[in-house]
Design a protein around this motif. Sequence first.
Motif, PDB file in Angstrom:
ATOM      1  N   TYR A 257     -60.834  46.538  58.591  1.00  0.00           N
ATOM      2  CA  TYR A 257     -59.652  47.392  58.720  1.00  0.00           C
ATOM      3  C   TYR A 257     -60.006  48.624  59.526  1.00  0.00           C
ATOM      4  CZ  TYR A 257     -61.298  50.361  54.818  1.00  0.00           C
ATOM      5  OH  TYR A 257     -62.029  51.176  53.989  1.00  0.00           O
TER       6      TYR A 257
ATOM      7  N   PHE B 230     -52.659  51.716  60.959  1.00  0.00           N
ATOM      8  CA  PHE B 230     -53.491  50.879  60.103  1.00  0.00           C
ATOM      9  C   PHE B 230     -53.483  49.469  60.674  1.00  0.00           C
ATOM     10  CE2 PHE B 230     -54.444  48.010  56.632  1.00  0.00           C
ATOM     11  CZ  PHE B 230     -55.571  48.608  56.086  1.00  0.00           C
ATOM     12  N   GLU B 231     -54.678  48.912  60.814  1.00  0.00           N
ATOM     13  CA  GLU B 231     -54.817  47.540  61.298  1.00  0.00           C
ATOM     14  C   GLU B 231     -55.752  46.796  60.366  1.00  0.00           C
ATOM     15  OE1 GLU B 231     -56.085  47.418  65.396  1.00  0.00           O
ATOM     16  OE2 GLU B 231     -54.973  49.256  65.830  1.00  0.00           O
ATOM     17  N   SER B 232     -55.414  45.548  60.109  1.00  0.00           N
ATOM     18  CA  SER B 232     -56.254  44.672  59.287  1.00  0.00           C
ATOM     19  C   SER B 232     -56.330  43.312  59.976  1.00  0.00           C
ATOM     20  CB  SER B 232     -55.656  44.555  57.881  1.00  0.00           C
ATOM     21  OG  SER B 232     -56.442  43.716  57.085  1.00  0.00           O
TER      22      SER B 232
ATOM     23  N   VAL C 124     -55.362  52.817  52.889  1.00  0.00           N
ATOM     24  CA  VAL C 124     -56.344  51.749  52.704  1.00  0.00           C
ATOM     25  C   VAL C 124     -55.986  50.896  51.489  1.00  0.00           C
ATOM     26  CG1 VAL C 124     -58.773  51.273  52.175  1.00  0.00           C
ATOM     27  CG2 VAL C 124     -58.184  52.947  53.939  1.00  0.00           C
TER      28      VAL C 124
ATOM     29  N   THR D  59     -63.260  53.051  59.968  1.00  0.00           N
ATOM     30  CA  THR D  59     -63.413  51.681  60.414  1.00  0.00           C
ATOM     31  C   THR D  59     -64.338  50.952  59.449  1.00  0.00           C
ATOM     32  OG1 THR D  59     -63.253  52.450  62.706  1.00  0.00           O
ATOM     33  CG2 THR D  59     -64.032  50.195  62.359  1.00  0.00           C
TER      34      THR D  59
ATOM     35  N   GLY E 113     -53.191  48.646  52.142  1.00  0.00           N
ATOM     36  CA  GLY E 113     -53.640  47.548  52.994  1.00  0.00           C
ATOM     37  C   GLY E 113     -54.339  46.449  52.207  1.00  0.00           C
TER      38      GLY E 113
END
Length: 164
Positions: free
Chosen positions: A82, A30-32, A126, A73, A129
Motif C-alpha cells: 500500500y 491511497f493505493e493498494s 491505512v 509505503t 484500506g
Amino acid sequence: MAEGDQNAAGNGQDEQQFFVQKVYLKDLSFESPQAPDIFTRNDWTPEVNVQVGNNATRLADTAFETELTITVTATHEEKTIYLAEVQYAGVFTIKGFDDATRRQLLGAYCPTLIFPYIRETVSDLVMKGGFPQMVLQPINFDALYQQHMQERAAQGEDAESRPQ
C-alpha cells in the motif's frame, strides 16, 4: 486596561503575533495494488517507509501557509502493498518576528501543530484500506529544521536567501 492603553498596545509596531487561521486536508491518496490477493496471504511482513516533507509559502504580508506531507509505503518482496500519501496544511498569521524566527516557526513549529491531524488521517486511511493500524511515531520538527539549516550552511547557501 483602559481603552487608550488597549489602542496603544494594539498599534505597537514591534508586537509579535502568531495565530492559527485554519488547518485543512489539502490532498489525500491511497493505493493498494496487491489487493485483494494480499489479504489471503499469511506469510507477508511488510517493510514500511515513511517520508516527511514540508513547505512554506507566503500568502500575504503576514499570512503564510505551511504544508506537511507524509508518504507511507509498505512493501513486501519489492512489491508495493500500500501507498498512503496525506498532505495537510495550515494558514498562519505571523507578524512582528525577525526573519530567522519566522522561518523557524514555519519550518518547525507549524508542522508540529499540523502533525496530530495528519497522524490521525494516515492511521484511519491505512485501517480503512484493510491493513493493520499505522501509528506514526512522534517527529521532532525542531531537530529536522536544525539539520536542514546545517545542511544548507554546509552547502554554502545563505539562509537569508530562502523566500518567506
